[in-house]
Scaffold this motif. Sequence first.
Motif, short mmCIF file in Angstrom:
data_model
loop_
_atom_site.label_atom_id
_atom_site.label_comp_id
_atom_site.label_asym_id
_atom_site.label_seq_id
_atom_site.Cartn_x
_atom_site.Cartn_y
_atom_site.Cartn_z
N GLU A 109 5.60 -10.27 -8.90
CA GLU A 109 6.57 -11.45 -8.90
C GLU A 109 6.65 -12.14 -7.52
O GLU A 109 6.90 -13.32 -7.66
CB GLU A 109 8.14 -10.51 -9.20
N ILE A 110 6.26 -11.52 -6.40
CA ILE A 110 6.32 -12.24 -5.14
C ILE A 110 5.20 -13.29 -5.17
O ILE A 110 5.20 -14.27 -4.53
CB ILE A 110 6.46 -11.41 -3.96
N SER A 111 3.92 -12.74 -5.85
CA SER A 111 2.77 -13.64 -5.86
C SER A 111 3.00 -14.82 -6.87
O SER A 111 2.77 -16.04 -6.17
CB SER A 111 1.54 -12.77 -6.60
N ASP B 47 -4.30 -12.71 0.28
CA ASP B 47 -4.43 -11.54 0.81
C ASP B 47 -3.80 -10.25 0.13
O ASP B 47 -4.40 -9.26 0.33
CB ASP B 47 -4.08 -11.58 2.51
N ILE B 48 -2.51 -10.79 -0.37
CA ILE B 48 -1.71 -9.40 -0.74
C ILE B 48 -2.44 -8.88 -2.10
O ILE B 48 -2.52 -9.88 -3.16
CB ILE B 48 -0.28 -9.77 -1.05
N PRO B 49 -2.70 -7.83 -2.33
CA PRO B 49 -3.23 -7.12 -3.49
C PRO B 49 -2.14 -7.11 -4.58
O PRO B 49 -0.90 -7.15 -4.48
CB PRO B 49 -3.42 -5.65 -3.07
N LEU B 50 -2.92 -7.72 -5.90
CA LEU B 50 -1.82 -7.87 -6.87
C LEU B 50 -1.63 -6.65 -7.71
O LEU B 50 -2.40 -5.93 -8.38
CB LEU B 50 -2.77 -8.79 -8.03
N LEU B 51 -0.41 -6.10 -7.36
CA LEU B 51 0.00 -4.84 -8.17
C LEU B 51 1.41 -5.16 -8.82
O LEU B 51 1.97 -6.09 -8.86
CB LEU B 51 0.22 -3.61 -6.88
N GLU C 52 0.88 -1.09 -0.07
CA GLU C 52 -0.06 0.08 -0.01
C GLU C 52 0.85 1.15 -0.15
O GLU C 52 0.39 2.07 -0.69
CB GLU C 52 -0.85 0.10 1.14
N CYS C 53 2.00 1.22 0.62
CA CYS C 53 2.93 2.34 0.69
C CYS C 53 3.91 2.54 -0.36
O CYS C 53 4.74 3.47 -0.53
CB CYS C 53 3.67 2.24 1.90
N SER D 172 1.78 -15.55 -21.62
CA SER D 172 1.27 -14.02 -21.44
C SER D 172 1.09 -13.67 -20.18
O SER D 172 1.09 -12.73 -19.48
CB SER D 172 0.22 -13.84 -22.40
N SER D 173 0.71 -14.73 -19.13
CA SER D 173 0.50 -14.50 -17.85
C SER D 173 1.15 -15.76 -17.01
O SER D 173 0.28 -16.77 -16.88
CB SER D 173 -1.03 -14.37 -17.50
N PRO D 174 2.31 -15.65 -16.43
CA PRO D 174 2.94 -16.56 -15.75
C PRO D 174 2.14 -16.97 -14.42
O PRO D 174 2.23 -18.04 -14.03
CB PRO D 174 4.26 -15.91 -15.39
N LEU D 175 1.49 -15.71 -13.83
CA LEU D 175 0.84 -16.19 -12.65
C LEU D 175 -0.46 -16.77 -12.88
O LEU D 175 -0.80 -17.88 -12.16
CB LEU D 175 0.25 -14.50 -11.90
#
Length: 682
Positions: A170-172, A161-165, A93-94, A277-280
């Motif tokens: 990469e950490i997701s 829980d972590i927002p996808l930004l 968020e920050c 196109s989308s590794p995630l």
Amino acid sequence: MGSNSSRIGDLPKNEYLKKLSGTESVSENDPFWNQLLSFSFPAPTSSTELKLLEEATISVCRSLVINNPRTGNLGALIKVFLSRTKELKLSAECQNHIFIWQTHNALFIICCLLKVFICEMSEEELQLHFTYEEKSPGSYSSDSEDLLEELLCCLMQLITDIPLLDITYEISVEAVSTMVVFLSCQLFHKEVLRQSISHKYLMRGRCLPYTSKLVKTLLYNFIRQEKPPPPGAHVLSQQSDGGGLLYGLASGVATGLWTVFTLGGVGSKAAATPELSSPLANQSLLLLLVLANLTDAADAPNPYRQAIMSFKNTQDSSPFPSSIPHAFQINFNSLYTALCEQQTSDQATLLLYTLLHQNSNVRTYMLARTDMENLILKNITWYSERVLTEISLGSLLILVVIRTIQYNMTRTRDKYLHTNCLAALANMSAQFRSLHQYAAQRIISYTCRHLRRYVYVLDKLYFPHSHCSTLQHCFSTLSDNGEELLSLTCSHILRSYASSLFSLLSKKHNKVLEQATQSLRGSLSSNDVPLPDYAQDLNVIEEVIRMMLEIINSCLTNSLHHNPNLVYALLYKRDLFEQFRTHPSFQDIMQNIDLVITFFSSRLLQAGAELSVERVLEIIKQGAVALPKDRLKKFPELKFKYVEEEQPEEFFIPYVWSLVYNSAVGLYWKPQDIQLFTMDSD
């Protein structure tokens, strides 16, 4: 590796890695961790890059395997990661790039180490590495914290829980990959695991409450197909430094950074292999399939499969029954759209199969869709036998299924695929409407192909020394695409052999066939020669013929007037079908087919010679109305129900892991270590 080093081969000499894997314990509060985690390099994606990375770091990993039971450095690294993840959401968020970057690096190292640990040791040894607890001299053992369970719960929280930004993408991906790695112990066992650390941690305890949320998140990752941020979009500016790249950090730890090393001499250039196109989305789908196909625990069913079986549409306001655990809702329209768009991948097709077979809510929704062609039509670019115009979805489906049956009969010879494809055709047969002329032709020509093959096999069984060169040549040159051979017509060859063979069969079919087979086997046994393929194939061919005749009969009985093209194709090959009217295995089913052939042949004969195709079709349409329906013998409607084997996991688990092995992003396992499935020779 010093500040000027930039080659992957220098990694084993790197002072920070040597300290991590060495004999000295490093406290989780040591500044060393900030130095270790402040590195950057182009993320390896291709198998070549990943292989280079593993080969360069394997000595470090093995050194840690030896020393970690005494130092507990792996546990300290995990605790550092766990403490950082508590602030990860706030950091996102920050827009705290540095904090997220270092946390990602910690997880990347953990994933690499975990992969080697799982490959190198048993599950019992693995758990010991994660339960290390430093004790003062003279103290006794106490209940130690299970870091492996802590790590898995943390990964689940991170994924859900972590927002996808841009800064968290990469950490997701790394969190999903680490969970796949944790489950990869199955790769190193030939037998399907029915009791493992996967069952211990994921099906009970602290991880269990995350089940529905995890499955829902993984599904939405697949649905959304979020692309990764462009390179450099979420990191600090990079500065060139001769042999490598260094991040300029305001935190003052630049002197402790790893330099960016060059993988295989390509640096940060795009990989030669095409990227997803989308590794995630890809990684999330693979993890979802692995979780869904875990075997049930000894005392509880697989909760992830339960979640997949029971989720509902967001538009469904009915309450969930209290007996259904791990339930959730998802947008079915978005799911359907994603499934339509992604059917070019095997893993997306497996997800579609899983949902249709196991989730009645999804199955009902899809059957009610009026645009089912979007799910199928995009997937037929390989059908190149003929240019098809103005063809219905049903006719196209028939062509695809017949083509699949034929490919299976000539190449893969999988009896389950063969049986299920024929059953699918049979289930549709009573509802055939307005069959395309090519679909009708292929139904008849495929049947004829096996009728001819059947005569040839019988000839070899009963008259093994007849050397019927014409038949043998014709069948040895049958093309894979199943097109009719112009050189083989229903001439004196078929007439002479069929009449004598079927006369013989009609007397004592089973006994004679058994005696002939035993005689043939006996004549060959002295030389230890196995029974020829054509003898082994006889029952299979007869089964295919019987089913195809039932399919044709079902269509003629239920929708004759809707399918003039099928009648036309049948009349065109009537000479061959007439040879089988007395066959003891087909006599009953041939009655209606023979009646239709006789009836329409008579009407065509009355109409005169040299009739055009259009005129023949017109006569067929008129005759279909005139033919009394009560003259056709009624048979029970063909209805087959798909039922999985008693232990479907014996197929699905190796198959899912083969998809992971071939499709996962950023994960590499040495082929020689794989035990679960056979590696391709290439």
